[in-house]
Design an enzyme around this catalytic site. Structure first.
Site, mmCIF file in Angstrom:
data_model
loop_
_atom_site.group_PDB
_atom_site.id
_atom_site.type_symbol
_atom_site.label_atom_id
_atom_site.label_comp_id
_atom_site.label_asym_id
_atom_site.label_seq_id
_atom_site.Cartn_x
_atom_site.Cartn_y
_atom_site.Cartn_z
ATOM 1 N N SER A 145 0.850 -1.200 0.000
ATOM 2 C CA SER A 145 0.000 0.000 0.000
ATOM 3 C C SER A 145 0.882 1.245 0.000
ATOM 4 C CB SER A 145 -0.848 0.000 1.277
ATOM 5 O OG SER A 145 -1.622 1.175 1.370
ATOM 6 N N TYR A 158 -2.519 -0.280 10.625
ATOM 7 C CA TYR A 158 -2.554 -0.723 9.219
ATOM 8 C C TYR A 158 -1.260 -0.326 8.511
ATOM 9 C CZ TYR A 158 -4.049 -1.171 4.348
ATOM 10 O OH TYR A 158 -4.131 -1.524 3.019
HETATM 11 O O1 NJP Z 1 -10.281 -5.349 -0.302
HETATM 12 P P1 NJP Z 1 -11.546 -6.337 -0.253
HETATM 13 P P2 NJP Z 1 -9.232 -5.005 -1.465
HETATM 14 N N1 NJP Z 1 -7.716 -14.880 4.939
HETATM 15 O O2 NJP Z 1 -12.037 -6.203 1.143
HETATM 16 C C1 NJP Z 1 -9.633 -11.490 1.683
HETATM 17 C C2 NJP Z 1 -4.807 -3.750 -0.133
HETATM 18 N N2 NJP Z 1 -5.116 -2.342 -0.364
HETATM 19 O O3 NJP Z 1 -9.452 -5.806 -2.665
HETATM 20 O O4 NJP Z 1 -11.657 -14.095 3.212
HETATM 21 C C3 NJP Z 1 -7.877 -14.932 3.612
HETATM 22 O O5 NJP Z 1 -12.457 -6.068 -1.379
HETATM 23 C C4 NJP Z 1 -11.119 -11.294 1.469
HETATM 24 O O6 NJP Z 1 -11.774 -12.535 1.309
HETATM 25 P P3 NJP Z 1 -12.652 -13.301 2.442
HETATM 26 C C5 NJP Z 1 -5.440 -4.359 1.088
HETATM 27 O O7 NJP Z 1 -4.707 -4.076 2.257
HETATM 28 C C6 NJP Z 1 -6.380 -1.918 -0.526
HETATM 29 O O8 NJP Z 1 -9.192 -3.551 -1.597
HETATM 30 O O9 NJP Z 1 -13.555 -14.143 1.625
HETATM 31 N N3 NJP Z 1 -8.379 -13.955 2.871
HETATM 32 C C7 NJP Z 1 -11.126 -10.576 0.124
HETATM 33 O O10 NJP Z 1 -11.085 -11.500 -0.929
HETATM 34 C C8 NJP Z 1 -5.370 -5.839 0.716
HETATM 35 O O11 NJP Z 1 -4.123 -6.375 1.041
HETATM 36 C C9 NJP Z 1 -6.645 -0.571 -0.708
HETATM 37 O O12 NJP Z 1 -13.340 -12.248 3.250
HETATM 38 C C10 NJP Z 1 -8.753 -12.842 3.517
HETATM 39 C C11 NJP Z 1 -9.835 -9.792 0.146
HETATM 40 O O13 NJP Z 1 -8.993 -10.345 1.156
HETATM 41 C C12 NJP Z 1 -5.538 -5.832 -0.800
HETATM 42 O O14 NJP Z 1 -5.306 -4.495 -1.216
HETATM 43 C C13 NJP Z 1 -5.584 0.332 -0.759
HETATM 44 C C14 NJP Z 1 -8.608 -12.683 4.894
HETATM 45 C C15 NJP Z 1 -10.077 -8.333 0.492
HETATM 46 O O15 NJP Z 1 -10.887 -7.770 -0.470
HETATM 47 C C16 NJP Z 1 -6.901 -6.265 -1.298
HETATM 48 O O16 NJP Z 1 -7.906 -5.455 -0.706
HETATM 49 C C17 NJP Z 1 -4.307 -0.135 -0.575
HETATM 50 C C18 NJP Z 1 -8.081 -13.758 5.610
HETATM 51 N N4 NJP Z 1 -7.940 -13.732 6.942
HETATM 52 C C19 NJP Z 1 -4.068 -1.472 -0.386
HETATM 53 N N5 NJP Z 1 -9.058 -11.449 5.248
HETATM 54 C C20 NJP Z 1 -8.014 -0.026 -0.886
HETATM 55 N N6 NJP Z 1 -9.023 -0.831 -1.162
HETATM 56 O O17 NJP Z 1 -8.171 1.205 -0.786
HETATM 57 C C21 NJP Z 1 -9.460 -10.859 4.116
HETATM 58 O O18 NJP Z 1 -3.298 0.736 -0.587
HETATM 59 N N7 NJP Z 1 -9.298 -11.695 3.072
#
Ligand code: NJP
Length: 265
Positions: A145, A158
């Site tokens: 990020s 974070y």
């Molecule tokens: O978020 P979201 P993003 N074990 O909430 C999964 C970074 N980022 O696509 O497990 C396994 O739509 C969750 O799946 P589920 C951010 O830090 C974002 O934006 O089924 N999986 C879902 O598929 C992250 O590293 C922004 O709930 C787990 C996914 O993660 C990455 O981008 C800005 C889990 C999250 O999808 C993807 O985030 C930035 C677990 N314990 C960096 N917990 C931004 N959106 O603004 C969650 O700089 N997931």
């Protein structure tokens, strides 16, 4: 990148049930890559699997995995190796954030963020390293990020997790340089995904950064274009990265101005 470069390659994506992960999956499948999709929401993964296999001539496997469960990570990756043989590209994308000031963050939130964003990412990476080093082939892409380069108020925990991801990623790149394994970090600004449902319960931050929001398809496109190339970092949007350069050069000035002017969370 030529389309054929991903044809028949095996790509594992964590956090593939939504957001950037799901978009990376769609674009990779369109370029002919076989996929292994991981997340906790198995129903969403299965829906994506059906859609991708219907639309493209690719094989898609799905596994339910909470990346913070390191025993399970080992188990699932062993099953993956048994099923598909080699992993060519690992995209460590699973992650979440809770925007609070340090004094408000609970221990559960702190441990939760570190266990998923940092320990989980390292656990998945550890599972592919021995084979990638032996094969002298592979690519590890870590979704970090801008918060990993640029500290902002209300994201102390974070931001700390993403600084850790960048430290790990930069070391890894040097360790793997002689093994022909590529290592890329992806440092986006705010992206319009479900991330903010947890991160920004009040919706204040989303309101303040709405006009800067990146679309997940755009970020995914940049990630997929970088696959199997020597790309050190992807910083999006470019102008936001100038902020992190300014931070390194003029930290006091940045913090004095930044604490008031940075988009309020
Ligand atoms: O978020 P979201 P993003 N074990 O909430 C999964 C970074 N980022 O696509 O497990 C396994 O739509 C969750 O799946 P589920 C951010 O830090 C974002 O934006 O089924 N999986 C879902 O598929 C992250 O590293 C922004 O709930 C787990 C996914 O993660 C990455 O981008 C800005 C889990 C999250 O999808 C993807 O985030 C930035 C677990 N314990 C960096 N917990 C931004 N959106 O603004 C969650 O700089 N997931």
């Amino acid at each position: 990148m030529v389309k054929e470069q991903l044809q028949g390659k095996n790509i594992v994506i964590t956090g593939a049930s939504g957001g950037i992960g799901a978009e990376i999956a769609k674009l990779s499948a369109a370029r002919g890559a076989n996929l292994v999709l991981l997340a906790r929401s198995i129903d969403k993964l299965e829906q994506l699997q059906t859609r991708l296999e219907q639309n493209h001539q690719v094989k898609v496997d799905v596994f339910q995995l909470d990346v913070s469960d390191t025993e399970k990570v080992k188990e699932v990756f062993e099953q993956i190796f048994e099923k598909i043989g080699q992993i060519d590209i690992l995209v460590n994308n699973a992650g979440f954030g809770v925007f609070r000031e340090a004094h408000e963050a609970t221990m559960d939130e702190i441990k939760g963020m570190f266990n998923v964003n940092v320990v989980g990412l390292m656990a998945c990476t550890s599972m592919v390293l021995p084979r990638m080093r032996t094969r002298r082939y592979g690519h590890i892409i870590n979704i970090a990020s801008q918060a990993g380069k640029l500290a902002t108020p209300k994201s102390s925990v974070y931001s700390a997790t993403k600084h850790a991801v960048l430290g790990y990623t930069n070391s890894l790149r040097m360790e793997l340089d002689d093994y022909n394994v590529q290592v890329t970090s992806v440092n986006p600004g705010p992206i319009a995904t479900n991330f903010f449902t947890i991160a920004d319960e009040q919706g204040t931050y989303v309101k303040n950064v709405q006009r800067f929001m990146l679309q997940p398809e755009y970020v995914a496109q940049k990630v997929v274009n970088s696959m199997l190339t020597k790309t050190r970092e992807i910083n999006l949007p470019r102008w936001m990265n100038m902020g992190s350069v300014a931070y390194v050069l003029f930290p006091r000035l940045y913090e004095r101005i930044g604490k008031r002017l940075l988009p309020s969370k």
